[in-house]
Design a protein around this motif. Structure first.
Motif, PDB file in Angstrom:
ATOM      1  N   VAL A 191      -0.941  -0.403  -4.199  1.00  0.00           N
ATOM      2  CA  VAL A 191      -2.061   0.031  -4.351  1.00  0.00           C
ATOM      3  C   VAL A 191      -2.039   1.536  -3.760  1.00  0.00           C
ATOM      4  CG1 VAL A 191      -4.797   0.084  -3.813  1.00  0.00           C
ATOM      5  CG2 VAL A 191      -3.668  -2.103  -4.198  1.00  0.00           C
ATOM      6  N   ASP A 192      -2.465   2.584  -4.453  1.00  0.00           N
ATOM      7  CA  ASP A 192      -2.095   4.051  -4.101  1.00  0.00           C
ATOM      8  C   ASP A 192      -3.543   4.669  -3.503  1.00  0.00           C
ATOM      9  OD1 ASP A 192      -1.658   6.629  -3.875  1.00  0.00           O
ATOM     10  OD2 ASP A 192      -0.691   6.761  -6.024  1.00  0.00           O
ATOM     11  N   ASP A 193      -3.376   4.956  -2.584  1.00  0.00           N
ATOM     12  CA  ASP A 193      -4.610   5.404  -1.715  1.00  0.00           C
ATOM     13  C   ASP A 193      -4.624   7.005  -1.899  1.00  0.00           C
ATOM     14  OD1 ASP A 193      -6.670   5.273   0.260  1.00  0.00           O
ATOM     15  OD2 ASP A 193      -5.404   5.610   2.057  1.00  0.00           O
ATOM     16  N   TYR A 238       0.323  -1.340 -10.743  1.00  0.00           N
ATOM     17  CA  TYR A 238      -0.186  -0.330  -9.908  1.00  0.00           C
ATOM     18  C   TYR A 238      -1.566  -0.079 -10.177  1.00  0.00           C
ATOM     19  CZ  TYR A 238      -0.838   4.558  -9.005  1.00  0.00           C
ATOM     20  OH  TYR A 238      -1.455   5.895  -8.557  1.00  0.00           O
ATOM     21  N   PHE A 239      -2.213   0.045  -8.929  1.00  0.00           N
ATOM     22  CA  PHE A 239      -3.764   0.289  -8.912  1.00  0.00           C
ATOM     23  C   PHE A 239      -4.081   1.676  -8.261  1.00  0.00           C
ATOM     24  CE2 PHE A 239      -3.074  -4.177  -9.551  1.00  0.00           C
ATOM     25  CZ  PHE A 239      -3.700  -4.594 -10.388  1.00  0.00           C
ATOM     26  N   THR A 266      -6.534  -0.343   1.751  1.00  0.00           N
ATOM     27  CA  THR A 266      -5.584  -0.341   0.800  1.00  0.00           C
ATOM     28  C   THR A 266      -4.969  -1.842   0.659  1.00  0.00           C
ATOM     29  OG1 THR A 266      -5.128   2.078   1.005  1.00  0.00           O
ATOM     30  CG2 THR A 266      -3.768   0.662  -0.503  1.00  0.00           C
ATOM     31  N   PRO A 296       0.983  -1.129  -0.080  1.00  0.00           N
ATOM     32  CA  PRO A 296       0.114   0.085  -0.083  1.00  0.00           C
ATOM     33  C   PRO A 296       0.842   1.241  -0.087  1.00  0.00           C
ATOM     34  CG  PRO A 296       0.242  -0.925   2.003  1.00  0.00           C
ATOM     35  CD  PRO A 296       1.025  -1.807   1.202  1.00  0.00           C
ATOM     36  N   LYS A 332      -7.336  -4.436  -0.519  1.00  0.00           N
ATOM     37  CA  LYS A 332      -7.469  -4.406  -1.791  1.00  0.00           C
ATOM     38  C   LYS A 332      -6.479  -4.969  -2.754  1.00  0.00           C
ATOM     39  CE  LYS A 332      -9.496  -3.215  -5.946  1.00  0.00           C
ATOM     40  NZ  LYS A 332     -10.612  -3.886  -6.215  1.00  0.00           N
ATOM     41  N   ALA A 333      -5.182  -4.770  -2.214  1.00  0.00           N
ATOM     42  CA  ALA A 333      -3.987  -5.189  -2.724  1.00  0.00           C
ATOM     43  C   ALA A 333      -4.169  -6.902  -2.555  1.00  0.00           C
ATOM     44  CB  ALA A 333      -2.695  -4.929  -2.124  1.00  0.00           C
ATOM     45  N   LEU A 378      -6.905   3.770  -5.915  1.00  0.00           N
ATOM     46  CA  LEU A 378      -8.289   3.825  -5.226  1.00  0.00           C
ATOM     47  C   LEU A 378      -9.184   5.131  -5.724  1.00  0.00           C
ATOM     48  CD1 LEU A 378      -7.556   2.464  -1.577  1.00  0.00           C
ATOM     49  CD2 LEU A 378      -8.303   1.110  -3.662  1.00  0.00           C
TER      50      LEU A 378
END
Length: 249
Positions: free
Chosen positions: A38-40, A62-63, A74, A10, A77-78, A65
């Protein structure tokens, strides 16, 4: 083929550090991995740094939110996006030693362990060693995590094949401890390696740096998530306070 390790990272406004973190993954001697970042909703150059590296290595994924949701959401989700046989955790400002994945996988397979962690050392904000090593216990159960949690988040790896996936309890701080407690309801022990395989960065503005502020999150963890009694919750907070005060942990 060697087992696929999904690395859970995260991130939020870590553009200053995340390139070095990702590079420590690229340099792993165990090459069969995917890094789920996963980028918050970062507001700095985090995405640009990751995009630069992921263009050259498709294992970096890379994802973003839709809205800022905190580290627990985060991480969950990952984990949902992960497809590996093993899940490992790496915060976006910490660093791995090059043999981290290789040695830990060997340790787990040799001993048939499903849930493990390693020793680690502390570094300052710019990467200098603080000459402090955090050792692990040979094995720690649920009560041991409640008492002192001798586990560095970025050292943990567990077998998805054996334990499945988990939802990280949604509290702003101590959600890593909360996750270990969830796993230890399914697996009796987390086993520790004595090898120093991670560098933990101590940052001046760290979310975990204010120890007094952490008390309320420990209370929330014990009472609202683990549903411990008031007396037992007070006992564990006092134990945590003593360990921190005398730097036993």
């Amino acid at each position: 083929m060697n087992d696929l390790v999904s690395i859970i990272t995260p991130t939020y406004n870590c553009g200053e550090f995340i390139e070095e973190t990702i590079t420590s993954v690229i340099n792993q001697t165990h090459e069969n991995w995917e890094m789920i970042i996963v980028d918050d909703c970062s507001t700095d150059n985090t995405k640009e740094v990751i995009d630069k590296l992921s263009r050259h290595d498709k294992r970096i994924k890379y994802f973003l939110l839709e809205k800022n949701s905190g580290a627990a959401v985060t991480r969950t989700k990952a984990m949902e996006l992960a497809s590996g046989n093993f899940i490992a955790f790496l915060d976006s400002d910490d660093l791995w030693m090059p043999h981290k994945l290789e040695y830990q996988l060997q340790f787990m397979k040799k001993n048939d362990y499903a849930f493990t962690c390693t020793a680690y050392e502390q570094i300052d904000e710019i990467g200098n060693s603080l000459n402090k090593v955090i050792k692990t216990n040979m094995k720690t159960n649920y009560n041991g995590i409640l008492l002192s949690c001798p586990v560095g988040n970025s050292t943990v790896m567990y077998s998805v094949d054996k334990l499945g996936k988990f939802v990280v309890p949604n509290i702003r701080k101590r959600n890593d401890d909360a996750l270990w407690l969830q796993i230890l309801k399914k697996e009796k022990y987390i086993y520790g390696m004595p090898d120093i395989l991670m560098k933990y960065r101590i940052r001046n503005n760290s979310i975990s740096s204010n120890k007094l502020d952490l008390v309320k999150y420990h209370w929330k963890l014990y009472r609202e998530i683990e549903h411990l009694s008031v007396i037992r919750s007070i006992f564990h907070i006092c134990c945590w306070g003593v360990l921190k005060t005398f730097k036993i942990k």
